[in-house]
Design a protein around this motif. Structure first.
Motif, PDB file in Angstrom:
ATOM      1  N   ASP A  74      37.059  35.889  41.283  1.00 10.84           N
ATOM      2  CA  ASP A  74      36.233  36.330  42.412  1.00 10.84           C
ATOM      3  C   ASP A  74      35.171  37.249  41.807  1.00 10.84           C
ATOM      4  OD1 ASP A  74      35.082  37.425  44.632  1.00 10.84           O
ATOM      5  OD2 ASP A  74      36.916  38.333  45.429  1.00 10.84           O
ATOM      6  N   PRO A  75      33.967  36.733  41.517  1.00 10.31           N
ATOM      7  CA  PRO A  75      33.033  37.436  40.641  1.00 10.31           C
ATOM      8  C   PRO A  75      32.195  38.504  41.336  1.00 10.31           C
ATOM      9  CG  PRO A  75      32.147  35.299  41.217  1.00 10.31           C
ATOM     10  CD  PRO A  75      33.493  35.393  41.876  1.00 10.31           C
ATOM     11  N   LEU A  76      31.731  39.406  40.504  1.00  9.90           N
ATOM     12  CA  LEU A  76      30.842  40.504  40.901  1.00  9.90           C
ATOM     13  C   LEU A  76      29.719  40.558  39.872  1.00  9.90           C
ATOM     14  CD1 LEU A  76      30.318  43.244  42.513  1.00  9.90           C
ATOM     15  CD2 LEU A  76      31.754  44.321  40.786  1.00  9.90           C
ATOM     16  N   MET A  77      28.486  40.824  40.327  1.00  8.20           N
ATOM     17  CA  MET A  77      27.343  40.863  39.409  1.00  8.20           C
ATOM     18  C   MET A  77      26.453  42.049  39.755  1.00  8.20           C
ATOM     19  SD  MET A  77      24.664  37.775  38.501  1.00  8.20           S
ATOM     20  CE  MET A  77      24.272  37.443  40.225  1.00  8.20           C
ATOM     21  N   ARG A  78      25.891  42.669  38.717  1.00  2.00           N
ATOM     22  CA  ARG A  78      24.960  43.763  38.961  1.00  2.00           C
ATOM     23  C   ARG A  78      23.835  43.730  37.932  1.00  2.00           C
ATOM     24  NH1 ARG A  78      27.920  49.468  37.243  1.00  2.00           N
ATOM     25  NH2 ARG A  78      28.139  49.056  35.013  1.00  2.00           N
ATOM     26  N   LEU A  79      22.702  44.335  38.304  1.00  2.00           N
ATOM     27  CA  LEU A  79      21.515  44.406  37.461  1.00  2.00           C
ATOM     28  C   LEU A  79      21.243  45.860  37.121  1.00  2.00           C
ATOM     29  CD1 LEU A  79      18.935  43.020  36.245  1.00  2.00           C
ATOM     30  CD2 LEU A  79      17.833  43.480  38.459  1.00  2.00           C
ATOM     31  N   LEU A  80      20.989  46.143  35.824  1.00  2.00           N
ATOM     32  CA  LEU A  80      20.721  47.504  35.358  1.00  2.00           C
ATOM     33  C   LEU A  80      19.400  47.543  34.621  1.00  2.00           C
ATOM     34  CD1 LEU A  80      23.997  46.798  34.894  1.00  2.00           C
ATOM     35  CD2 LEU A  80      24.033  49.187  34.222  1.00  2.00           C
ATOM     36  N   ASP A  81      18.761  48.723  34.636  1.00  2.00           N
ATOM     37  CA  ASP A  81      17.552  48.888  33.830  1.00  2.00           C
ATOM     38  C   ASP A  81      17.942  49.346  32.433  1.00  2.00           C
ATOM     39  OD1 ASP A  81      18.125  51.612  33.960  1.00  2.00           O
ATOM     40  OD2 ASP A  81      16.479  52.082  35.350  1.00  2.00           O
ATOM     41  N   ALA A  82      16.940  49.608  31.581  1.00  2.00           N
ATOM     42  CA  ALA A  82      17.206  49.959  30.186  1.00  2.00           C
ATOM     43  C   ALA A  82      17.929  51.293  30.043  1.00  2.00           C
ATOM     44  CB  ALA A  82      15.900  49.979  29.403  1.00  2.00           C
ATOM     45  N   ASP A  83      17.886  52.130  31.076  1.00  2.00           N
ATOM     46  CA  ASP A  83      18.579  53.423  31.042  1.00  2.00           C
ATOM     47  C   ASP A  83      19.975  53.348  31.648  1.00  2.00           C
ATOM     48  OD1 ASP A  83      16.404  54.750  29.847  1.00  2.00           O
ATOM     49  OD2 ASP A  83      15.411  54.919  31.803  1.00  2.00           O
ATOM     50  N   GLY A  84      20.394  52.157  32.100  1.00  2.00           N
ATOM     51  CA  GLY A  84      21.738  51.996  32.644  1.00  2.00           C
ATOM     52  C   GLY A  84      21.834  52.262  34.131  1.00  2.00           C
ATOM     53  N   ARG A  85      20.702  52.479  34.811  1.00  2.00           N
ATOM     54  CA  ARG A  85      20.736  52.687  36.256  1.00  2.00           C
ATOM     55  C   ARG A  85      20.930  51.355  36.972  1.00  2.00           C
ATOM     56  NH1 ARG A  85      16.598  56.643  34.946  1.00  2.00           N
ATOM     57  NH2 ARG A  85      15.056  54.953  35.023  1.00  2.00           N
ATOM     58  N   VAL A  86      21.784  51.343  37.979  1.00  2.00           N
ATOM     59  CA  VAL A  86      22.057  50.127  38.735  1.00  2.00           C
ATOM     60  C   VAL A  86      20.906  49.872  39.702  1.00  2.00           C
ATOM     61  CG1 VAL A  86      23.618  48.980  40.337  1.00  2.00           C
ATOM     62  CG2 VAL A  86      24.545  50.444  38.525  1.00  2.00           C
ATOM     63  N   MET A 118      31.476  40.530  36.053  1.00  2.00           N
ATOM     64  CA  MET A 118      32.903  40.855  35.979  1.00  2.00           C
ATOM     65  C   MET A 118      33.573  40.252  37.207  1.00  2.00           C
ATOM     66  SD  MET A 118      30.882  43.388  37.266  1.00  2.00           S
ATOM     67  CE  MET A 118      30.528  44.545  35.950  1.00  2.00           C
ATOM     68  N   GLY A 119      34.890  40.382  37.325  1.00  2.00           N
ATOM     69  CA  GLY A 119      35.510  39.768  38.494  1.00  2.00           C
ATOM     70  C   GLY A 119      36.973  40.110  38.661  1.00  2.00           C
ATOM     71  N   PHE A 120      37.454  39.836  39.866  1.00  2.00           N
ATOM     72  CA  PHE A 120      38.846  40.052  40.232  1.00  2.00           C
ATOM     73  C   PHE A 120      39.581  38.713  40.268  1.00  2.00           C
ATOM     74  CE2 PHE A 120      36.186  43.247  42.337  1.00  2.00           C
ATOM     75  CZ  PHE A 120      36.759  44.422  41.859  1.00  2.00           C
ATOM     76  N   PRO A 121      40.907  38.744  40.192  1.00  2.00           N
ATOM     77  CA  PRO A 121      41.656  37.483  40.234  1.00  2.00           C
ATOM     78  C   PRO A 121      41.450  36.745  41.556  1.00  2.00           C
ATOM     79  CG  PRO A 121      43.068  39.291  39.487  1.00  2.00           C
ATOM     80  CD  PRO A 121      41.801  39.909  39.990  1.00  2.00           C
ATOM     81  N   TYR A 122      41.372  35.434  41.469  1.00  2.00           N
ATOM     82  CA  TYR A 122      41.346  34.589  42.663  1.00  2.00           C
ATOM     83  C   TYR A 122      42.324  33.449  42.457  1.00  2.00           C
ATOM     84  CZ  TYR A 122      40.009  31.447  46.363  1.00  2.00           C
ATOM     85  OH  TYR A 122      40.060  30.634  47.465  1.00  2.00           O
ATOM     86  N   PRO A 123      43.247  33.229  43.416  1.00  2.00           N
ATOM     87  CA  PRO A 123      43.456  33.977  44.658  1.00  2.00           C
ATOM     88  C   PRO A 123      43.819  35.443  44.388  1.00  2.00           C
ATOM     89  CG  PRO A 123      44.639  31.879  44.703  1.00  2.00           C
ATOM     90  CD  PRO A 123      44.178  32.081  43.305  1.00  2.00           C
TER      91      PRO A 123
END
Length: 309
Positions: free
Chosen positions: A191-203, A232-237
């Motif tokens: 069960d995926p999760l995605m995020r975008l960060l800049d070069a300084d690590g800010r979300v 990254m992600g959590f187990p599914y089911p």
């Protein structure tokens, strides 16, 4: 019977019938028979196909993929819904060489493994026009990120403990980043999760569920720089764990592009029923033949097309 007579009667009886008396051969022969039976049972099983990794490739590409699942008699036979995609078993178990024809239209193909005992579940293998990029470990942090050119289809797997896959991409001001992840729709166990960060690590952006469980991010770039996409992600089911998961089934593909992008619903509207049928005809006919060979009765013939094909 009197007690003295009982004692004399039982004392004359053998302790057990002669045929049941143990010998030095009985136990080894029984064990050998059991081992032989287990061996026959193991080799008689139908092949399993849980996942492919990577889950697809580019038109005209030749690549090596692995199949996830038990295959006691290697290699099994393979059925592919389109002959333009050719799978050849290698000597190493669960390893295949794949040739994707130059005339193969983009889209999914259906695949089964089979032997004399039965067939596996059917699994998808995806053909893309976009150039492929294979994820490499370790890439858990920004410092160790895989550097990906823009407009690539990334094939990845969350394989390390509590894995996070990180990709660095250079973006230009005035463009729009499209980050689309496919996992749930591919039968993945994440069960995926995605995020975008800049070069300084800010979300800058984060998404969990957009298409079903799969994330999707769009971001208007105001400054030319390196940016980082993390997966990254959590187990599914789902289970009781609150930690990120990992495993052979945590497969995904991730499109990173700054080119014009149309959602599937818009594409289907523009394409039209006739063109859509021509694109999917070979796959539809392959699935139809498979069900007919298995003895199922179909209510419609190949000329009765639904609007979803």
């Amino acid at each position: 019977m009197h007690a003295a007579h009982k004692a004399r009667f039982y004392s004359k009886m053998p302790s057990r019938p002669p045929s049941l008396r143990p010998s030095t051969w009985t136990v080894p022969w029984v064990l050998l028979h059991l081992l032989h039976s287990v061996s026959l049972w193991m080799h008689a099983a139908a092949p399993e196909l849980q996942h492919w990794f990577p889950i697809g490739g580019q038109v005209g590409e030749t690549l090596t993929v692995t199949s996830v699942g038990k295959n006691n008699d290697w290699p099994p036979q393979i059925w592919v819904s389109n002959p333009e995609v050719r799978f050849t078993a290698e000597e190493t178990p669960n390893t295949w060489s794949v040739e994707i024809g130059k005339n193969m239209p983009p889209g999914p193909v259906l695949i089964r493994l089979f032997n004399e005992e039965g067939a596996s579940q059917a699994r998808w293998f995806l053909i893309n026009e976009t150039q492929s990029f294979r994820e490499t470990e370790a890439n858990q942090t920004m410092a160790k990120a895989n550097r990906v050119p823009i407009h690539r289809m990334i094939h990845g797997r969350l394989s390390e403990r509590q894995d996070v896959d990180t990709y660095q991409v250079a973006l230009k001001a005035g463009t729009t980043l499209i980050a689309r992840m496919d996992a749930y729709v591919l039968g993945s166990t994440v069960d995926p999760l995605m995020r975008l960060l800049d070069a300084d690590g800010r979300v800058l952006a984060i998404n969990h569920d957009h298409y079903h469980l799969d994330p999707f991010i769009t971001f208007d770039v105001s400054r030319s720089d390196h940016y980082y996409v993390q997966v990254m992600g959590f187990p599914y089911p789902a289970n009781a764990s609150q930690r990120f998961g990992n495993g052979d089934g945590y497969i995904y593909q991730l499109l990173l592009t700054d080119r014009p992008y149309m959602k599937a619903s818009e594409t289907l509207k523009e394409e039209g029923l006739e063109n859509r049928w021509n694109r999917c005809k070979m796959l539809a006919e392959g699935v139809r033949k498979l069900f007919l060979d298995l003895g199922f009765e179909l209510l419609a013939d190949e000329f009765f097309r639904s609007t979803t094909v």
